[in-house]
Scaffold this active site. Sequence first.
Site, mmCIF file in Angstrom:
data_model
loop_
_atom_site.group_PDB
_atom_site.id
_atom_site.type_symbol
_atom_site.label_atom_id
_atom_site.label_comp_id
_atom_site.label_asym_id
_atom_site.label_seq_id
_atom_site.Cartn_x
_atom_site.Cartn_y
_atom_site.Cartn_z
ATOM 1 N N ASP A 6 1.166 -1.027 0.297
ATOM 2 C CA ASP A 6 0.000 0.240 0.214
ATOM 3 C C ASP A 6 0.687 1.016 -0.208
ATOM 4 O O ASP A 6 1.883 1.358 0.452
ATOM 5 C CB ASP A 6 -0.383 0.014 1.184
ATOM 6 N N GLY A 7 0.197 2.394 -0.921
ATOM 7 C CA GLY A 7 1.183 4.105 -0.589
ATOM 8 C C GLY A 7 0.096 4.732 0.022
ATOM 9 O O GLY A 7 -0.534 4.189 0.659
ATOM 10 N N GLU A 21 1.520 4.229 -4.785
ATOM 11 C CA GLU A 21 1.299 2.414 -4.493
ATOM 12 C C GLU A 21 2.116 1.809 -5.673
ATOM 13 O O GLU A 21 2.400 0.323 -4.620
ATOM 14 C CB GLU A 21 -0.467 2.225 -5.128
ATOM 15 N N ASP A 68 -5.404 -2.343 -3.178
ATOM 16 C CA ASP A 68 -6.407 -1.876 -2.759
ATOM 17 C C ASP A 68 -6.945 -0.421 -3.868
ATOM 18 O O ASP A 68 -7.814 0.393 -3.843
ATOM 19 C CB ASP A 68 -6.651 -0.444 -1.518
ATOM 20 N N HIS A 109 -9.994 0.655 4.302
ATOM 21 C CA HIS A 109 -10.460 1.132 5.140
ATOM 22 C C HIS A 109 -12.611 0.294 5.380
ATOM 23 O O HIS A 109 -13.488 1.237 5.550
ATOM 24 C CB HIS A 109 -11.688 2.943 5.022
ATOM 25 N N ASP A 130 -1.642 -0.353 5.532
ATOM 26 C CA ASP A 130 -2.374 0.998 5.464
ATOM 27 C C ASP A 130 -1.899 1.599 6.254
ATOM 28 O O ASP A 130 -1.179 3.004 6.209
ATOM 29 C CB ASP A 130 -3.584 1.308 5.017
#
Length: 238
Positions: A10-11, A50, A72, A126, A138
């Site tokens: 994730d970024g 990302e 995501d 989320h 995340d």
Amino acid sequence: MVEKIIAACDGASKGNPGPAAWAWVIGRADGSIDSWEAGPLGRATNNVAELTALERLLETLDPATPVEVRMDSQYAMKAVTTWLPGWRRKGWKTSSGSPVANKDLVVRIDALLTGRSVDFVYVAAHQVDGDPLNDAADRAASHTARTQEPAGSAAGAPLPPPETPTRASAPRARSSAPSGSGGASEAGSAGGSGTRRTRSSGATLKARFPGRCRCGKAYDKGETIAKNPDGWGHPACV
């Protein structure tokens, strides 16, 4: 038979562009974490963060080991699973003839993917009871974007805890909320944006359209959002 590795990357970008970071985690099907790493990027966009997260994960893994990568980011996912072959054929141009955004990262990822077995799995961000590996990546990316300090299990650092949500004091008067992106576009950025007038009678409201928070992550239609200095987004990012 070589056992498949399960990982997530994730970024995060606080401002998009803004202070940014990448992160990856390697874990197991039950959600337990074996190792993780996160690194700062200075000022960068969420898309750069990302893609960098995926690049660093692939660099870390043994190319001979099959891996399932959970992400995501619809942009990063489509870039490597849908658009990349066409970009390569066209000399790293999009269908409209414009240069591919973040070309250096895309070319590097293309090389890292060559000859190896990688299954990409999209997971929503989320979400209550969402994917635990994605949640860990995340948290690591978000924390490192704020601190701009590298961290990881190799140094004995624990994963950052979830950010504590704060209540927003939204005005009762009519205000504007962004409708956000209509999905990732081939050009390498979010789709067209616009505004929608809405009325808030409390600290939060349900999004009438998908959008993008100041943290760089998207929120879905119907998701609870709150007013922040930059517009609308996740209550935890206010």
